[in-house]
Design a protein around this motif. Structure first.
Motif, PDB file in Angstrom:
ATOM      1  N   ALA A 108     -11.491   5.172  57.633  1.00 35.78           N
ATOM      2  CA  ALA A 108     -12.411   6.008  56.861  1.00 35.78           C
ATOM      3  C   ALA A 108     -12.406   7.431  57.413  1.00 35.78           C
ATOM      4  O   ALA A 108     -12.186   7.650  58.601  1.00 35.78           O
ATOM      5  N   ILE A 109     -12.637   8.388  56.529  1.00 38.83           N
ATOM      6  CA  ILE A 109     -12.648   9.797  56.902  1.00 38.83           C
ATOM      7  C   ILE A 109     -14.012  10.372  56.597  1.00 38.83           C
ATOM      8  O   ILE A 109     -14.577  10.131  55.527  1.00 38.83           O
ATOM      9  N   ASN A 110     -14.549  11.131  57.528  1.00 41.81           N
ATOM     10  CA  ASN A 110     -15.848  11.765  57.330  1.00 41.81           C
ATOM     11  C   ASN A 110     -15.664  13.028  56.487  1.00 41.81           C
ATOM     12  O   ASN A 110     -15.700  14.146  56.985  1.00 41.81           O
ATOM     13  N   ASP A 111     -15.423  12.826  55.215  1.00 36.12           N
ATOM     14  CA  ASP A 111     -15.111  13.944  54.333  1.00 36.12           C
ATOM     15  C   ASP A 111     -15.651  13.659  52.939  1.00 36.12           C
ATOM     16  O   ASP A 111     -15.662  12.520  52.484  1.00 36.12           O
ATOM     17  N   GLY A 112     -16.079  14.715  52.253  1.00 27.28           N
ATOM     18  CA  GLY A 112     -16.663  14.549  50.935  1.00 27.28           C
ATOM     19  C   GLY A 112     -15.715  14.020  49.888  1.00 27.28           C
ATOM     20  O   GLY A 112     -16.142  13.477  48.861  1.00 27.28           O
ATOM     21  N   GLU A 113     -14.395  14.150  50.115  1.00 25.32           N
ATOM     22  CA  GLU A 113     -13.417  13.692  49.137  1.00 25.32           C
ATOM     23  C   GLU A 113     -13.051  12.223  49.318  1.00 25.32           C
ATOM     24  O   GLU A 113     -12.385  11.641  48.468  1.00 25.32           O
ATOM     25  N   PHE A 114     -13.450  11.619  50.436  1.00 25.71           N
ATOM     26  CA  PHE A 114     -13.019  10.253  50.729  1.00 25.71           C
ATOM     27  C   PHE A 114     -13.703   9.230  49.830  1.00 25.71           C
ATOM     28  O   PHE A 114     -13.039   8.394  49.207  1.00 25.71           O
ATOM     29  N   SER A 115     -15.027   9.282  49.738  1.00 31.73           N
ATOM     30  CA  SER A 115     -15.754   8.310  48.914  1.00 31.73           C
ATOM     31  C   SER A 115     -15.344   8.355  47.445  1.00 31.73           C
ATOM     32  O   SER A 115     -15.166   7.300  46.818  1.00 31.73           O
ATOM     33  N   PRO A 116     -15.161   9.556  46.855  1.00 34.02           N
ATOM     34  CA  PRO A 116     -14.682   9.591  45.470  1.00 34.02           C
ATOM     35  C   PRO A 116     -13.310   8.934  45.294  1.00 34.02           C
ATOM     36  O   PRO A 116     -13.048   8.315  44.257  1.00 34.02           O
TER      37      PRO A 116
END
Length: 330
Positions: A108-116
């Protein structure tokens, strides 16, 4: 007229970029069907996307995943950034989705684009599980890996067990904003919180490189010469901290606790420059991740949190073999 032309150019660029992503995704994540009479094609096509390809820790994850893939008749690809690179990591996930694979395993990446991206995969019927680092607020199907808070807590308890008297601690962490690194720091803090003899002086970032760990450890010791203990939260931090301690060659070296069991870390543990290290089970993470994706394809329900073991390794526990990290896989 000018605005309309700009809009047309922008639209054309967007369509070309989208088409290329889909094309290269299909080309990259594609395996040929065996000819008639040959072994039957794999049941599923999964991709493992690590933080960085050329990394001993992630190679152990890969080994476990490949062993499970062999047993379960799965075609597995191991693709991602050569070195830790957020943009490249996200791009690889997007290409895997475009390539219509049957399942994705990734850190997992702590980035706003990861969850989308996880949501996008789910909308296309592609299950995604996280390894090593979780994204609990996302739509990932499961997390397989270390309880990172507990791992940090174990490190703190090891410090308390192995030391006496006042301790002034400097922490080296891979990335200050990385979710799993923050949990490892917080767990450590909570373990020593009520011990008046322990004081955490500072935290510095290594950027998940050995040279970064050397610079961080040297910076900590220079800014806080009273430091008596160093704690590193990512795989390369231990060897970087030990290298600095070795160069300084003081009569009273700091207590050093590292993370993971890379060969150089074990060598420093043997020499006494590292006092303890936190052991994870990356082989088991990879194996269970493939098992989990197969179970999802078969319509089975999964436990969302599948924590693998975490232990403390000291010199008296040596010799140590990476093969011992396989643990029992079922």
């Amino acid at each position: 007229m000018f605005k309309r032309s700009l809009y047309s150019i922008a639209l054309a660029l967007f369509l070309v970029t989208s088409a290329l992503t889909i094309y290269f995704g299909k080309e990259t994540f594609h395996f040929n069907t065996p000819p008639a009479g040959a072994e039957s094609p794999p049941a599923y096509h999964f991709v493992l996307i690590p933080e960085e390809l050329d990394n001993d820790y992630w190679h152990l994850v890969e080994q476990g995943a490949r062993e499970a893939a062999r047993h379960l008749h799965v075609h597995l690809e191991y693709l991602g950034p050569k070195q830790a690179d957020l943009e490249e990591h996200l791009k690889t996930i997007d290409m895997a989705i475009a390539g219509k694979v049957d399942g994705i395993m990734t850190q997992a990446i702590n980035d706003g684009e990861f969850s989308p991206l996880i949501k996008k995969a789910g909308e296309k019927g592609i299950p995604l599980v996280t390894i090593d680092t979780d994204a609990p607020g996302s739509s990932r199907k499961a997390y397989i890996g270390t309880d990172n808070y507990y791992a940090g807590f174990l490190a703190g308890k090891a410090l308390l067990t192995d030391t006496e008297g006042e301790q002034f601690v400097g922490i080296v962490t891979g990335r200050l904003e990385a979710a799993h690194q923050k949990l490892r720091v917080q767990g450590f803090r909570d373990a020593v919180e009520h011990e008046k003899r322990v004081q955490i002086l500072d935290v510095k970032e290594s950027n998940i490189t050995k040279i970064g760990a050397v610079e961080a450890a040297y910076g900590l010791l220079k800014a806080h010469p009273q430091i008596t203990a160093l704690y590193g939260t990512s795989a390369l931090d231990g060897s970087g901290m030990a290298q600095v301690v070795e160069r300084l060659r003081t009569d009273n070296p700091p207590y050093v606790i590292a993370f993971d069991t890379l060969p150089e870390t074990i060598s420093y543990l043997e020499s006494g420059l590292i006092d303890a290290t936190i052991v994870q089970y990356p082989y088991k993470m990879g194996y269970r991740a493939v098992q989990s994706l197969v179970a999802l394809q078969e319509g089975k329900k999964l436990d969302e949190l599948q924590h693998t073991e975490t232990t403390v390794l000291r010199k008296e526990n040596l010799p140590f073999s990476p093969l011992s990290q396989r643990g029992e896989v079922q």
